[in-house]
Design a protein around this motif. Structure first.
Motif, PDB file in Angstrom:
ATOM      1  N   THR A 334       0.883  -0.873   0.118  1.00  0.00           N
ATOM      2  CA  THR A 334      -0.089  -0.220  -0.527  1.00  0.00           C
ATOM      3  C   THR A 334       0.968   1.086   0.202  1.00  0.00           C
ATOM      4  OG1 THR A 334      -0.089   0.191   2.428  1.00  0.00           O
ATOM      5  CG2 THR A 334      -1.638  -1.147   1.394  1.00  0.00           C
ATOM      6  N   ARG A 335       0.441   1.980  -0.780  1.00  0.00           N
ATOM      7  CA  ARG A 335       1.283   3.373  -0.119  1.00  0.00           C
ATOM      8  C   ARG A 335       1.808   3.678   1.220  1.00  0.00           C
ATOM      9  NH1 ARG A 335      -0.444   8.516  -3.331  1.00  0.00           N
ATOM     10  NH2 ARG A 335       0.829  10.434  -2.199  1.00  0.00           N
ATOM     11  N   GLU A 336       1.309   3.758   2.175  1.00  0.00           N
ATOM     12  CA  GLU A 336       1.634   3.648   3.305  1.00  0.00           C
ATOM     13  C   GLU A 336       2.703   3.095   3.839  1.00  0.00           C
ATOM     14  OE1 GLU A 336      -1.961   5.403   2.674  1.00  0.00           O
ATOM     15  OE2 GLU A 336      -1.663   3.179   2.643  1.00  0.00           O
ATOM     16  N   ASP A 364       1.859   5.631 -10.409  1.00  0.00           N
ATOM     17  CA  ASP A 364       2.020   7.158 -10.103  1.00  0.00           C
ATOM     18  C   ASP A 364       3.181   7.519  -8.740  1.00  0.00           C
ATOM     19  OD1 ASP A 364       2.546   7.068 -12.916  1.00  0.00           O
ATOM     20  OD2 ASP A 364       0.086   7.608 -12.154  1.00  0.00           O
ATOM     21  N   TRP A 365       2.058   6.786  -7.382  1.00  0.00           N
ATOM     22  CA  TRP A 365       2.150   7.569  -6.427  1.00  0.00           C
ATOM     23  C   TRP A 365       3.620   6.914  -5.669  1.00  0.00           C
ATOM     24  CZ3 TRP A 365       3.133   4.055  -3.095  1.00  0.00           C
ATOM     25  CH2 TRP A 365       1.923   2.668  -3.196  1.00  0.00           C
ATOM     26  N   LEU A 369       5.484  10.295  -3.796  1.00  0.00           N
ATOM     27  CA  LEU A 369       6.143  10.176  -2.475  1.00  0.00           C
ATOM     28  C   LEU A 369       7.800   9.875  -3.055  1.00  0.00           C
ATOM     29  CD1 LEU A 369       4.659   6.936  -1.401  1.00  0.00           C
ATOM     30  CD2 LEU A 369       4.571   9.614  -0.941  1.00  0.00           C
ATOM     31  N   CYS A 370       8.227   9.192  -3.642  1.00  0.00           N
ATOM     32  CA  CYS A 370       9.825  10.160  -3.824  1.00  0.00           C
ATOM     33  C   CYS A 370      10.391  11.969  -4.532  1.00  0.00           C
ATOM     34  CB  CYS A 370      10.911   9.402  -5.205  1.00  0.00           C
ATOM     35  SG  CYS A 370      10.751   7.372  -4.774  1.00  0.00           S
ATOM     36  N   SER A 371       9.485  12.026  -5.538  1.00  0.00           N
ATOM     37  CA  SER A 371       9.369  13.512  -5.666  1.00  0.00           C
ATOM     38  C   SER A 371       9.002  14.487  -4.243  1.00  0.00           C
ATOM     39  CB  SER A 371       8.602  13.572  -6.597  1.00  0.00           C
ATOM     40  OG  SER A 371       8.470  13.301  -8.048  1.00  0.00           O
ATOM     41  N   HIS A 413       7.790  13.606 -13.530  1.00  0.00           N
ATOM     42  CA  HIS A 413       8.036  13.195 -12.290  1.00  0.00           C
ATOM     43  C   HIS A 413       9.640  14.070 -12.107  1.00  0.00           C
ATOM     44  CE1 HIS A 413       4.473  11.464 -10.974  1.00  0.00           C
ATOM     45  NE2 HIS A 413       4.861  10.003 -11.933  1.00  0.00           N
ATOM     46  N   PRO A 414       9.459  14.966 -11.389  1.00  0.00           N
ATOM     47  CA  PRO A 414      11.006  15.448 -10.924  1.00  0.00           C
ATOM     48  C   PRO A 414      11.952  14.579 -10.080  1.00  0.00           C
ATOM     49  CG  PRO A 414       9.854  15.889  -9.177  1.00  0.00           C
ATOM     50  CD  PRO A 414       8.346  15.384 -10.337  1.00  0.00           C
ATOM     51  N   CYS A 415      11.652  13.310  -9.855  1.00  0.00           N
ATOM     52  CA  CYS A 415      12.651  12.256  -9.254  1.00  0.00           C
ATOM     53  C   CYS A 415      13.189  11.622 -10.305  1.00  0.00           C
ATOM     54  CB  CYS A 415      12.163  11.510  -8.274  1.00  0.00           C
ATOM     55  SG  CYS A 415      10.315  10.411  -8.776  1.00  0.00           S
TER      56      CYS A 415
END
Length: 641
Positions: A334-336, A364-365, A369-371, A413-415
């Motif tokens: 999960t995202r969390e 995508d999420w 998160l990384c960005s 995504h800038p990351c």
């Protein structure tokens, strides 16, 4: 749910209320999610991670399953209706109201089906019939004109190099072999009039204190006509009236941002983000972007050729680790959960992670998160440690579609720092007797695949570089990147696989080391979660099941004995293995950082674990920090003295 045309300002989410059955078991299926997790949640199977349960669950991937969703629909009126799956894992047939929409076999592709003639007013029945991935892989290998070798030491389930699926689902030298199947992304239904927006490609041109955004809108038109295109970012807007003709097309918008706030990796500045709002006709989307330049420097020098990243004009030594899927059960990733692991990376002073080529393109999420955290991403295309059937035109065509979609999807995504062709596939040309006996054939097949990737990147023109393989000494060089420390990126595995002393890390000075590592056992708390007391011996069958690298437990123990007094208790053995792992990574990284600017990055193997296992990870399953992760806060400190 009743759907009417005027209800839909955007895509209608059909991700709820799915069920799945094999004719014997029927359970609810979460989307995104997988069949193993659904069966586990329903209490129909044991925990796959408990002791040696794994092989007793092979019947799941050997079976066929049908997932079903019913929805009510009101008369559609004008327009074209498109049913989209963000990810289907993996070989499946899609039916709507009994009509076959298509057969899919690439988990990394978004699948779009035009369904206007198949939708009915009233109840609609949507079905995804999952074929057995393991059976399909074996059938495709049997039908091949000649053998295409795969990594048998890693893959308990054979021939997954014939599938476009997360390769480590078949097992790896740190992963369980479950071969999960399911829906890996949202399912949506949307109506288009003249044209449908499919993909967006974002590029940045930095010049004289301003940034021009070049935005390509990739669409499918259903009729000749005009469509309004619109983009807005930071109060700046671009508009165009686009003449479209039936078929695929591209429209370009450009806008300029004055006095941009630049995005930086963690520890080098802040991470300001901008909303880029895009519309084509009635289709709208928003991308969260950051403004930065990223260059890969590979200039020749007196040693060979450098390998360094320059961000916003500043050369940066990249400190980081390799990322594998967050869990062997996809529903648990999960995202969390993922955010917890990424935050731990930043807290250990990392600036880059490498999304490894035997795993998956993340949602995508993940990149959002990384960005937001300032973690740069080295992104592999999904090929690793095996040879691949690029001689098959249909397989290669699917790969080309896949990489075009992924390059466009991740472009904002800038990351994102790099697109890399594969993981260790050049090396694999020397691993298998078939390839050694006919190197010309297998090298030609590899060249087809690698050229297709390079051409896709060249066509898309992302604002990050392409690197052909990892390890590699450079473009169109199919030599040994494993032992050449003068150019390109290096994988250095002599200490672990050859059982050499930690001091051997000082025998090389890589330009950039993108893989190296040393194993340890997980904590006693994690071990207690998958064992019975009688299993807690490094030579027990259960501890061997939870060690996927052949001879790994013995190597941990033998190496540990060189540096510390041999422990009397199992609990001390597991703890001291983490001390040993930490000393190994500290030895390597502190020396290679002292070699800057010759060496400009270290990404150790690996950051995380997919299940409870003895491995090279610094974060054990569940996200707990092993000792080496605490040590990383020091050996990855921004300034090392």
């Amino acid at each position: 749910m009743t759907v009417q045309p005027d209800m839909i300002a955007g895509p209608l989410d059909l991700s709820q209320d799915w069920s799945v059955t094999n004719g014997t078991h029927a359970v609810s299926l979460a989307v995104p999610g997988d069949v193993h997790s659904a069966l586990l949640d329903a209490g129909l199977i044991a925990d796959p991670y408990w002791r040696d349960t794994e092989v007793t669950l092979d019947w799941i991937h050997e079976s066929e399953w049908t997932a079903t969703q019913r929805f009510d629909f009101s008369a559609a009126g004008d327009g074209v209706w498109t049913l989209s799956f963000d990810g289907i894992d993996c070989v499946a047939e899609i039916r709507l109201n009994g009509h076959l929409l298509g057969r899919v076999d690439n988990r990394f592709l978004r699948q779009d089906f035009e369904v206007g003639e198949t939708l009915v007013s009233g109840e609609n029945r949507l079905e995804v019939r999952f074929l057995s991935n393991s059976a399909e892989a074996a059938a495709r290998a049997a039908a091949s004109d000649f053998p295409v070798p795969y990594t048998k030491d890693n893959n308990r389930i054979p021939h997954y190099n014939f599938l476009r699926k997360t390769h480590c689902d078949a097992g790896w030298d740190w992963n369980i072999a479950l071969s999960p199947l399911g829906l890996s992304g949202p399912v949506t239904l949307r109506r288009s009039e003249t044209a449908r927006l499919d993909d967006v490609m974002v590029r940045q041109v930095h010049r004289e204190g301003r940034v021009m955004l070049e935005i390509d809108l990739h669409y499918t038109a259903f009729a000749a006509g005009e469509v309004e295109a619109h983009a807005v970012c930071d109060g700046q807007a671009a508009r165009a009236t686009v003449q479209v003709w039936p078929g695929e097309g591209t429209a370009r918008l450009s806008l300029t941002i004055e006095n941009p706030k630049l995005w930086w990796p963690a520890g080098h500045g802040t991470q300001p983000l901008y909303d880029l709002d895009i519309r084509l006709g009635q289709d709208a989307t928003t991308r969260r972007i950051g403004l930065r330049t990223v260059e890969l420097l590979t200039d020749a020098d007196e040693t060979g050729a450098k390998f360094a990243f320059r961000v916003n004009g500043r050369e940066i030594f990249m400190r980081g680790a390799n990322w594998i899927p967050a869990d062997a059960l996809p529903a648990r990733a999960t995202r969390e959960v993922v955010r917890d692991r990424l935050v731990s990376a930043v807290e250990a002073n990392m600036t880059m992670i490498r999304v490894w080529g035997g795993g998956q393109y993340e949602p995508d999420w993940f990149y959002e998160l990384c960005s937001g955290l300032g973690l740069m991403v080295w992104q592999d295309f999904m090929f690793s440690c095996s040879l691949y059937p690029a001689h098959d035109p249909a397989w290669l065509a699917s790969v080309k579609r896949e990489v075009r979609q992924q390059i466009r999807r991740l472009s904002g995504h800038p990351c994102l720092a790099l697109w890399c062709g594969d993981n260790e596939v050049i090396g694999a040309l020397t691993w298998y007797p078939e390839a050694r006996a006919n190197r010309d054939r297998y090298l030609a097949i590899y060249a087809r695949l690698n050229a297709a990737l390079e051409e896709a990147v060249a066509e898309a023109r992302p604002d990050v570089a392409f690197w052909p393989s990892s390890p590699s000494v450079g473009r169109l060089d199919f030599g040994d990147g494993w032992h050449d420390d003068t150019s390109g990126d290096m994988h250095f595995w002599d200490v672990w696989h050859s059982s050499k002393d930690f001091e051997h890390y000082r025998s090389v000075r890589p330009r950039f080391c993108s893989e190296f590592g040393f194993q340890s056992f997980p904590s006693n708390r994690i071990i207690a979660g998958f064992t019975e007391p009688r299993d807690r011996n490094v030579s027990s069958r259960v501890m061997e099941v939870h060690q996927r690298n052949r001879g790994g437990n013995s190597r941990i123990v033998e190496t540990l004995a060189r540096y510390v007094r041999f422990p009397e208790k199992f609990e001390d053995m597991t703890w001291l293995s983490q001390v040993s792992q930490g000393l190994a990574m500290k030895t390597a990284i502190e020396f290679w950082r002292s070699c800057k600017p010759r060496c400009m990055g270290t990404l150790y193997w690996q950051l995380n674990d997919t299940w409870p296992v003895a491995s090279w990870a610094s974060l054990e399953y569940g996200g707990g920090w092993k000792l080496v992760h605490y040590m990383a806060r020091r050996f990855y400190a921004p300034v090392l003295v």
